[in-house]
Design a protein around this motif. Structure first.
Motif: not given
Length: 340
Positions: A38, A44-45, A81, A85, A87, A89
């Motif tokens: 990650l 994200s994908e 996540h 990250h 942001e 999801l």
């Protein structure tokens, strides 16, 4: 993405897919590897791909695991996540919201992917012990025996198989789909297990004979699709079933998985195996394969001692190479081949 990174991502996806569909313990998932992946720009994908291979998988959509399990999985996915990250999801939170509004049921589903591209889906109890029996869930030795069967299909091809203590039905369904038996007899003694077993057989697209005894009288004649085995379910109490009743099935192969769990059951199993050894005096005696998890050496010793007293020779089957299903990797499992 470099070819080796693509291969690693594909392997990670397969790992998550197989473990989630089979509803394996969340701690068994490769979370650390995921967290490392990650940190790449494609994180994200990768998460969206995992979502499609797990919660959004067609098998899971049609036959979901328990709500509690899906909730725990998505919460862990979101946690990983958020650790790398900033942001959010949205798709992860939307999936979690859907699960949180779903109703929990006493039954859930587990699915197992087969090398042929087919799968086996089972309805199981969400509790290890339910309705006074442990037969409503799949145990590790059933998976281990199913893997061995896939690697050794000729042990079952064009033969009549009698399974003792079929439980949820995983091993038998794999053999029916992968090993081309002529006929397959699932059996158990608990009425609730038999009810669930019949449902699982139909769920996987197999047809049931109307009566086990009547169907067993002509095991060599397949009136349906020549590639589909004749499938039947029998209620067998090991303590009272007679040799003539067992002989009616005319089995070529007898199997059992994870049935060595207490002295009383072991003695009953040895008794029914001894009766099976006398079933076909005019023909070759059936082969027998007993798979079990080695939880207690004394339990295994009790079984082999009982076989010796009944005059049933045995040998240990070599470990197989297949690792198709997700189960407790640190468990020691074995298969004994008996000469009835």
């Amino acid at each position: 993405m470099a070819p080796e990174q693509t291969a690693e991502a594909a392997s990670l996806l397969r790992n998550f897919e197989r473990r989630f569909l089979a509803a394996r313990s969340l701690r068994s998932f490769p979370w650390q590897i995921l967290e490392e992946k990650l940190r790449d720009s494609s994180g994200s994908e990768l998460l969206l791909n995992i979502l499609q291979k797990t919660v959004k998988h067609p098998l899971c959509v049609n036959h979901p695991p328990s709500v509690k399990y899906a909730q725990g999985f998505l919460s862990e996915l979101i946690k990983k996540h958020e650790a790398v990250h900033k942001e959010p999801l949205d798709q992860l939170y939307e999936a979690l919201a859907e699960v949180l509004t779903a109703k929990e049921h006493p039954q859930c589903y587990r699915s197992y992917l087969l090398p042929s591209g087919d799968s086996v889906t089972l309805s199981e109890s969400t509790a290890i012990i339910s309705h006074g029996t442990t037969g409503l869930v799949t145990w590790n030795a059933a998976l281990y025996l199913a893997e061995w069967a896939i690697e050794n299909p000729m042990a079952f091809t064009h033969r009549t198989v009698l399974e003792l203590g079929s439980g949820a039905g995983l091993t038998g369904l794999v053999i029916c789909k992968m090993c081309c038996p002529r006929a397959y007899v699932f059996s158990d003694c608990h009425s609730r297990v038999l009810e669930q077993l019949r449902g699982n057989i139909l769920l996987n697209g197999l047809s049931l004979e109307p009566g086990a005894t009547a169907a067993a009288q002509h095991p060599g004649h397949n009136t349906g699709d020549s590639e589909s085995p004749r499938v039947m379910v029998a209620q067998l109490d090991w303590d009272i079933v007679t040799a003539p009743q067992l002989a009616a099935f005319q089995p070529d192969v007898v199997i059992a998985a994870d049935v060595l769990y207490c002295p009383e059951t072991i003695l009953s199993l040895v008794g029914v195996l001894h009766r099976l050894s006398a079933c076909r005096e005019d023909q070759r005696a059936p082969d027998a394969y007993i798979a079990f998890t080695v939880r207690n050496p004394e339990t295994c010793q009790l079984f082999t001692t009982g076989l010796g007293r009944a005059g049933i020779p045995w040998e240990k089957v070599p470990q197989h190479d297949q690792k198709l299903f997700s189960y407790e990797e640190h468990s020691e499992m074995a298969i004994l081949k008996l000469t009835l």
